[in-house]
Design a protein around this motif. Structure first.
Motif, PDB file in Angstrom:
ATOM      1  N   VAL A   1       1.343 -10.023 -11.005  1.00 52.37           N
ATOM      2  CA  VAL A   1       0.815  -8.575 -10.511  1.00 52.37           C
ATOM      3  C   VAL A   1       1.626  -8.038  -9.279  1.00 52.37           C
ATOM      4  O   VAL A   1       1.908  -9.060  -8.398  1.00 52.37           O
ATOM      5  CB  VAL A   1      -0.717  -8.754 -10.254  1.00 52.37           C
ATOM      6  N   THR A   2       2.030  -7.098  -9.292  1.00 55.06           N
ATOM      7  CA  THR A   2       2.932  -6.521  -8.211  1.00 55.06           C
ATOM      8  C   THR A   2       2.696  -4.832  -8.171  1.00 55.06           C
ATOM      9  O   THR A   2       2.576  -4.328  -9.068  1.00 55.06           O
ATOM     10  CB  THR A   2       4.353  -6.815  -8.273  1.00 55.06           C
ATOM     11  N   PHE A   3       3.287  -4.563  -6.966  1.00 48.75           N
ATOM     12  CA  PHE A   3       3.599  -3.172  -6.709  1.00 48.75           C
ATOM     13  C   PHE A   3       5.220  -3.066  -6.305  1.00 48.75           C
ATOM     14  O   PHE A   3       5.855  -2.214  -6.256  1.00 48.75           O
ATOM     15  CB  PHE A   3       2.759  -2.466  -5.718  1.00 48.75           C
ATOM     16  N   ASN A   4       5.355  -4.424  -5.473  1.00 54.25           N
ATOM     17  CA  ASN A   4       7.027  -3.836  -4.942  1.00 54.25           C
ATOM     18  C   ASN A   4       7.784  -5.413  -4.936  1.00 54.25           C
ATOM     19  O   ASN A   4       8.733  -5.700  -4.251  1.00 54.25           O
ATOM     20  CB  ASN A   4       6.683  -4.189  -3.276  1.00 54.25           C
ATOM     21  N   GLY A   5       7.593  -6.244  -5.828  1.00 54.00           N
ATOM     22  CA  GLY A   5       7.976  -7.395  -6.131  1.00 54.00           C
ATOM     23  C   GLY A   5       7.297  -8.756  -5.482  1.00 54.00           C
ATOM     24  O   GLY A   5       7.623  -9.779  -6.101  1.00 54.00           O
ATOM     25  N   ILE A   6       6.692  -8.654  -4.734  1.00 51.51           N
ATOM     26  CA  ILE A   6       5.754  -9.701  -3.907  1.00 51.51           C
ATOM     27  C   ILE A   6       4.623  -9.852  -4.758  1.00 51.51           C
ATOM     28  O   ILE A   6       3.785  -8.946  -5.195  1.00 51.51           O
ATOM     29  CB  ILE A   6       5.501  -9.376  -2.655  1.00 51.51           C
ATOM     30  N   GLU A   7       4.340 -11.260  -5.385  1.00 50.68           N
ATOM     31  CA  GLU A   7       3.108 -11.426  -5.757  1.00 50.68           C
ATOM     32  C   GLU A   7       1.742 -10.912  -4.992  1.00 50.68           C
ATOM     33  O   GLU A   7       1.713 -11.303  -3.992  1.00 50.68           O
ATOM     34  CB  GLU A   7       3.051 -13.011  -6.333  1.00 50.68           C
ATOM     35  N   CYS A   8       0.880 -10.333  -5.761  1.00 52.91           N
ATOM     36  CA  CYS A   8      -0.294  -9.937  -5.007  1.00 52.91           C
ATOM     37  C   CYS A   8      -1.571 -10.051  -5.973  1.00 52.91           C
ATOM     38  O   CYS A   8      -2.378  -9.307  -5.961  1.00 52.91           O
ATOM     39  CB  CYS A   8      -0.197  -8.604  -4.611  1.00 52.91           C
ATOM     40  N   HIS A   9      -1.564 -11.225  -6.877  1.00 55.17           N
ATOM     41  CA  HIS A   9      -2.837 -11.343  -7.494  1.00 55.17           C
ATOM     42  C   HIS A   9      -3.594 -12.449  -6.772  1.00 55.17           C
ATOM     43  O   HIS A   9      -3.041 -13.518  -6.293  1.00 55.17           O
ATOM     44  CB  HIS A   9      -2.411 -12.022  -9.064  1.00 55.17           C
ATOM     45  N   ASN A  10      -5.024 -12.541  -7.027  1.00 54.05           N
ATOM     46  CA  ASN A  10      -5.637 -13.386  -6.495  1.00 54.05           C
ATOM     47  C   ASN A  10      -6.505 -14.649  -7.157  1.00 54.05           C
ATOM     48  O   ASN A  10      -7.436 -14.953  -6.628  1.00 54.05           O
ATOM     49  CB  ASN A  10      -6.715 -12.752  -5.574  1.00 54.05           C
ATOM     50  N   GLU A  11      -5.861 -14.965  -8.204  1.00 50.38           N
ATOM     51  CA  GLU A  11      -6.201 -16.014  -9.130  1.00 50.38           C
ATOM     52  C   GLU A  11      -5.390 -17.146  -9.147  1.00 50.38           C
ATOM     53  O   GLU A  11      -4.414 -16.860  -9.815  1.00 50.38           O
ATOM     54  CB  GLU A  11      -6.743 -15.463 -10.407  1.00 50.38           C
ATOM     55  N   TRP A  12      -5.298 -18.144  -8.457  1.00 48.32           N
ATOM     56  CA  TRP A  12      -4.325 -19.220  -8.418  1.00 48.32           C
ATOM     57  C   TRP A  12      -3.939 -19.497  -9.633  1.00 48.32           C
ATOM     58  O   TRP A  12      -2.544 -19.735 -10.130  1.00 48.32           O
ATOM     59  CB  TRP A  12      -4.776 -20.420  -7.844  1.00 48.32           C
ATOM     60  N   GLU A  13      -4.785 -19.833 -10.642  1.00 50.25           N
ATOM     61  CA  GLU A  13      -4.264 -20.380 -12.117  1.00 50.25           C
ATOM     62  C   GLU A  13      -3.602 -19.428 -12.850  1.00 50.25           C
ATOM     63  O   GLU A  13      -2.891 -19.839 -13.833  1.00 50.25           O
ATOM     64  CB  GLU A  13      -5.673 -20.720 -12.740  1.00 50.25           C
ATOM     65  N   ILE A  14      -3.694 -18.223 -12.576  1.00 48.49           N
ATOM     66  CA  ILE A  14      -2.726 -17.135 -13.149  1.00 48.49           C
ATOM     67  C   ILE A  14      -1.648 -16.827 -12.240  1.00 48.49           C
ATOM     68  O   ILE A  14      -0.632 -16.894 -12.895  1.00 48.49           O
ATOM     69  CB  ILE A  14      -3.601 -16.095 -13.582  1.00 48.49           C
ATOM     70  N   THR A  15      -1.766 -16.717 -11.174  1.00 51.13           N
ATOM     71  CA  THR A  15      -0.710 -16.266 -10.247  1.00 51.13           C
ATOM     72  C   THR A  15       0.491 -17.105 -10.349  1.00 51.13           C
ATOM     73  O   THR A  15       1.578 -16.909 -10.391  1.00 51.13           O
ATOM     74  CB  THR A  15      -1.264 -16.025  -8.812  1.00 51.13           C
ATOM     75  N   PHE A  16       0.185 -18.554 -10.182  1.00 53.22           N
ATOM     76  CA  PHE A  16       1.385 -19.500  -9.954  1.00 53.22           C
ATOM     77  C   PHE A  16       1.534 -20.328 -11.145  1.00 53.22           C
ATOM     78  O   PHE A  16       2.018 -21.356 -11.093  1.00 53.22           O
ATOM     79  CB  PHE A  16       0.851 -20.244  -8.760  1.00 53.22           C
ATOM     80  N   GLU A  17       0.544 -20.397 -12.222  1.00 53.49           N
ATOM     81  CA  GLU A  17       0.578 -21.185 -13.471  1.00 53.49           C
ATOM     82  C   GLU A  17       1.026 -20.250 -14.741  1.00 53.49           C
ATOM     83  O   GLU A  17       1.747 -20.896 -15.749  1.00 53.49           O
ATOM     84  CB  GLU A  17      -0.708 -21.727 -13.584  1.00 53.49           C
ATOM     85  N   GLU A  18       0.824 -18.936 -14.753  1.00 54.81           N
ATOM     86  CA  GLU A  18       0.897 -18.397 -15.709  1.00 54.81           C
ATOM     87  C   GLU A  18       2.334 -17.641 -15.755  1.00 54.81           C
ATOM     88  O   GLU A  18       2.748 -16.299 -15.619  1.00 54.81           O
ATOM     89  CB  GLU A  18       0.090 -17.096 -16.163  1.00 54.81           C
ATOM     90  N   ILE A  19       3.231 -18.877 -15.625  1.00 52.17           N
ATOM     91  CA  ILE A  19       4.746 -18.514 -15.282  1.00 52.17           C
ATOM     92  C   ILE A  19       5.494 -17.841 -16.648  1.00 52.17           C
ATOM     93  O   ILE A  19       6.676 -17.730 -16.401  1.00 52.17           O
ATOM     94  CB  ILE A  19       5.593 -19.547 -14.582  1.00 52.17           C
ATOM     95  N   HIS A  20       5.006 -17.936 -17.825  1.00 46.72           N
ATOM     96  CA  HIS A  20       5.727 -17.412 -18.836  1.00 46.72           C
ATOM     97  C   HIS A  20       6.466 -16.078 -18.737  1.00 46.72           C
ATOM     98  O   HIS A  20       7.303 -15.582 -19.454  1.00 46.72           O
ATOM     99  CB  HIS A  20       4.860 -17.666 -20.259  1.00 46.72           C
ATOM    100  N   ARG A  21       5.610 -15.444 -17.762  1.00 46.09           N
ATOM    101  CA  ARG A  21       6.145 -13.988 -17.745  1.00 46.09           C
ATOM    102  C   ARG A  21       7.434 -13.835 -17.371  1.00 46.09           C
ATOM    103  O   ARG A  21       8.329 -12.980 -17.528  1.00 46.09           O
ATOM    104  CB  ARG A  21       5.266 -13.151 -16.368  1.00 46.09           C
ATOM    105  N   ASN A  22       7.917 -15.039 -16.658  1.00 50.51           N
ATOM    106  CA  ASN A  22       9.431 -14.859 -16.359  1.00 50.51           C
ATOM    107  C   ASN A  22      10.352 -14.818 -17.658  1.00 50.51           C
ATOM    108  O   ASN A  22      11.459 -14.085 -17.766  1.00 50.51           O
ATOM    109  CB  ASN A  22       9.826 -16.172 -15.799  1.00 50.51           C
ATOM    110  N   GLY A  23       9.858 -15.652 -18.793  1.00 50.63           N
ATOM    111  CA  GLY A  23      10.653 -15.642 -19.951  1.00 50.63           C
ATOM    112  C   GLY A  23      10.445 -14.214 -20.721  1.00 50.63           C
ATOM    113  O   GLY A  23      11.119 -13.841 -21.346  1.00 50.63           O
ATOM    114  N   ASP A  24       9.119 -13.754 -20.406  1.00 47.48           N
ATOM    115  CA  ASP A  24       8.874 -12.257 -20.988  1.00 47.48           C
ATOM    116  C   ASP A  24       9.769 -11.293 -20.417  1.00 47.48           C
ATOM    117  O   ASP A  24      10.243 -10.508 -21.341  1.00 47.48           O
ATOM    118  CB  ASP A  24       7.378 -11.872 -20.776  1.00 47.48           C
ATOM    119  N   ILE A  25      10.108 -11.336 -19.359  1.00 49.78           N
ATOM    120  CA  ILE A  25      10.928 -10.394 -18.509  1.00 49.78           C
ATOM    121  C   ILE A  25      12.465 -10.654 -19.409  1.00 49.78           C
ATOM    122  O   ILE A  25      13.237  -9.901 -19.462  1.00 49.78           O
ATOM    123  CB  ILE A  25      11.296 -10.395 -17.129  1.00 49.78           C
TER     124      ILE A  25
END
Length: 752
Positions: free
Chosen positions: A409-433
């Motif tokens: 989740v972001t507005f400026n490229g910096i991660e700004c989500h507040n749920e650890w298990e999603i913020t740093f574990e749901e890393i498939h988003r790199n592949g989706d991009i």
């Protein structure tokens, strides 16, 4: 099923003023033009339950996140969209009584969202001890002049006596977010100016300690009235300005007021002086034009969008309304005009999810825009990520990893989500991009982006994957532990198949692209031969969990250790699970929030055999509760692909009417904007079987049993192709562009 709105092909209309469903009505009558938007709350004050919300594209606030010391690398703040200064306020006073639809006697109520013309109209008759009048409000946010809001109100005296009318158009800075802590506010009023028939409010977001920008907004209103006279009025508060228009109406006589507001923000101006000057200049331009001229420019621009994107369905008005509602709200949120903006899951319709950018954009929105809009729309979405690479480097470094980790989740490229298990574990988003870059390239045929900016993004994502995997010497393969896949009802799992598969695919695709870049780009990327060899080794030895007995892909290691009961065994009163079960119980269950393995089969639908797709669908769909709004569409496409036509249609109805029928019971919080791609995806990729294979467009359509026909237009490599499907078969027409050959159910069709 209780429906709040009536069925109509181009309208979302209700004649019932339901105070209990007021927030639901507000969500479903939201307006936006990409630059700004608002929920369908009333212009006048309302003393009942309501969620007023006005939002400005790209304007947000970094809210403090507090966590324990042990969570190193946790985001410093939670980014959130903030409720903007209310510029649509307009109170009505009849014979000294201010109209309040929660309190007054109301009849002849109608609330109508015209999706074709993007205008919201509300009509009612109000009866008080001292007056009876008909009131009509309408408003639109121009897409021809995105900074422009236009409102009109008409009051007609229905009593046999004279009626004293006062209309009070205003700009009100006394706003807050519903999720604010301790009623904190996010705006400081810098300046107000109130004239006889106009006024302005300049506001700035409150200071923050995180180094993120403060935003300034400036709003200027001009009002014009008929049968009413402007009179001086005291300024309501230090944070609000208002004008007063008064008059006396004879029986059956009407008074009219038109309110125009120009909204500008510091995103587009360097100084407050520039801001004010720009605002005044825009108002001067629109003040020279009539309402009819402004509205025509707005509707003409919408007509161009609809000409390219409309899906017409004969035989099922519910389906027709649903898919138009989807496309209307998607385009109201984003149409590619600004590469600094993206698509929040709620768009301009609510505060939930904070309003930032998610992976939904690349996975679900990109395919739709590629099919219905100029390629520049998707190009801007890709540039949005490229321009935020510095933030992605920071995110990876915070986790002690190389390369780039694009944020959840972001507005400026910096991660700004507040749920650890999603913020740093749901890393498939790199592949989706990465997959979005591939999608853009194969649909448009344009390889300039992928061989320049895109190559940089792919390289840095690949460097992240290569550092994130670990080698298992016993099994001689590469694995990935501690991740969360698209199914967020499973956290901190090992070897989520979708994540591993995307990592493998990204590395392979990046190696392929690097072979085609020029020397200057290759020198800038500086990918060594040793690095390429490491990536290829990971590709060759990536672990992908499967179950040979069931002939299925495993969602992750250990998935089959769960007690596998179909979702049909869940008592109806316990659904949706996320509103009834504890998080612990959900995590221990076998139930799938949204497509995970199925997400991968959808992305790479031609890489698997019909038998493989059928076996996995048959296993995973009965376990899926579809409690993510993103889920039904991709299951619908897979169901179409394997010949489950009835199931495909059932899932289409769920995705196309998700908010209209409030399937998940949470539309009161706002619409599911990124999921509004689902109707188009289910029709075009599902029912029509649209694929791109070896640089050629393919279709394999079927006609759902409830429909007599459907028709849509598909953009592909500079061409516009009209596709019409009915009981007699499929007809293709080339509307514009160079001749091409299209595959129709195995037969080559030459279009000229």
């Amino acid at each position: 099923m209780k429906r709040t709105f009536e069925i109509a092909p181009w309208h979302v209309t209700t004649h019932r003023m339901d105070k209990d469903d007021k927030r639901l009505q507000e969500s479903m009558t939201s307006l936006g033009n990409g630059y700004m938007g608002m929920r369908g709350f009333y212009e006048e004050d309302y003393s009942g339950d309501t969620l007023p919300g006005v939002y400005l594209g790209g304007v947000w606030y970094p809210d403090k996140t507090r966590v324990g010391w042990w969570k190193n690398g946790y985001p410093l703040y939670f980014g959130k969209v903030i409720n903007a200064v209310n510029f649509i306020k307009l109170n009505v006073v009849l014979n000294g009584d201010q109209v309040d639809l929660n309190r007054d006697d109301i009849s002849d109520f109608e609330l109508d969202l015209d999706m074709k013309q993007a205008r919201l109209t509300r009509t009612f008759t109000v009866t008080t001890p001292h007056a009876k009048a008909n009131v009509v409000f309408d408003r639109f946010l121009s897409i021809a002049t995105p900074q422009l809001s236009v409102q009109r109100v008409t009051v007609t005296n229905l009593a046999d006596d004279q009626l004293n009318v006062q209309l009070l158009p205003a700009i009100d800075g006394n706003v807050k977010n519903e999720d604010a802590n301790y009623d904190e506010t996010f705006w400081e009023i810098l300046k107000t100016d109130q004239q006889l028939d106009s006024g302005s409010v300049m506001a700035q977001t409150t200071p923050n300690t995180f180094g993120t920008p403060q935003f300034t907004s400036d709003m200027l209103m001009h009002n014009h009235a008929t049968n009413l006279t402007a009179q001086p009025i005291a300024q309501p508060t230090t944070s609000a300005i208002a004008n007063s228009f008064v008059g006396t109406l004879a029986p059956r006589q009407s008074a009219h007021l038109e309110k125009r507001v120009i909204v500008v923000t510091s995103r587009d101006y360097e100084t407050t002086a520039d801001l004010e000057s720009g605002m005044q200049s825009l108002m001067a331009q629109v003040e020279q034009q009539s309402y009819a001229t402004l509205f025509k420019a707005h509707t003409d621009a919408w007509a161009k969008r609809w000409t390219r994107s409309d899906v017409t369905i004969e035989g099922d008005d519910e389906s027709q309304q649903g898919i138009r509602f989807n496309l209307f709200n998607l385009f109201s949120t984003y149409y590619g005009d600004d590469s600094r903006l993206n698509i929040g899951p709620k768009g301009f319709t609510g505060e939930k999810y904070g309003g930032g950018t998610y992976w939904d954009t690349e996975a679900f929105c990109v395919p739709v825009y590629l099919g219905v809009a100029d390629p520049g729309v998707v190009k801007n979405l890709l540039l949005y990520r490229y321009n935020q690479l510095d933030g992605a480097y920071h995110n990876a470094q915070e986790q002690g990893l190389k390369g780039a980790l694009f944020p959840m989740v972001t507005f400026n490229g910096i991660e700004c989500h507040n749920e650890w298990e999603i913020t740093f574990e749901e890393i498939h988003r790199n592949g989706d991009i990465a997959f979005a870059i591939y999608n853009y390239t194969r649909y448009t045929g344009d390889d300039q982006y992928v061989h320049h900016e895109g190559a940089k993004v792919l390289t840095e994502i690949s460097r992240f994957w290569a550092d994130r995997v670990h080698y298992n010497a016993i099994k001689d393969c590469y694995m990935m532990g501690g991740v969360t896949g698209p199914d967020e009802y499973e956290n901190n799992v090992d070897n989520n198949w979708y994540t591993n598969y995307l990592a493998q695919w990204t590395l392979k695709y990046t190696l392929q692209i690097l072979d085609g870049v020029d020397a200057e780009v290759a020198n800038d990327l500086a990918v060594s031969d040793a690095e390429k060899l490491q990536w290829q080794t990971i590709v060759n030895k990536m672990y992908l969990p499967t179950d040979s007995d069931r002939h299925i892909i495993l969602q992750q290691d250990g998935f089959l250790d769960k007690e596998l009961k179909p979702a049909t065994e869940i008592p109806a009163e316990e659904l949706p699970l996320n509103q009834h079960w504890s998080w612990d119980k959900i995590l221990r269950s076998p139930y799938i929030k949204q497509g995970d393995v199925i997400q991968g089969l959808w992305d790479f639908i031609d890489d698997f055999t019909p038998g493989e797709k059928k076996a996995n669908f048959d296993f995973y769909e009965p376990l899926t509760v579809h409690e993510s709004s993103l889920s039904p569409a991709i299951y619908s496409v897979l169901a179409s692909d394997i010949g489950y036509e009835d199931k495909a249609y059932e899932l289409y109805e769920r995705t196309a009417r998700l908010d209209l029928d409030n399937y998940n019971g949470d539309t009161v919080d706002g619409l599911h904007i990124t999921a509004m791609t689902g109707g188009w995806i289910a029709v075009v990729q599902g029912f029509a079987g649209m694929r791109v294979r070896n640089d050629r467009l393919h279709f394999a359509p079927f006609l759902p049993k409830k429909w007599t026909s459907y028709q849509f237009r598909q953009l592909f490599r500079g061409r516009v192709i009209d596709v019409h499907v009915d009981e007699t078969g499929t007809t293709l027409h080339l509307i514009s562009g160079a001749p091409l050959t299209v595959d129709l159910a195995g037969t080559a069709v030459n279009l000229k």
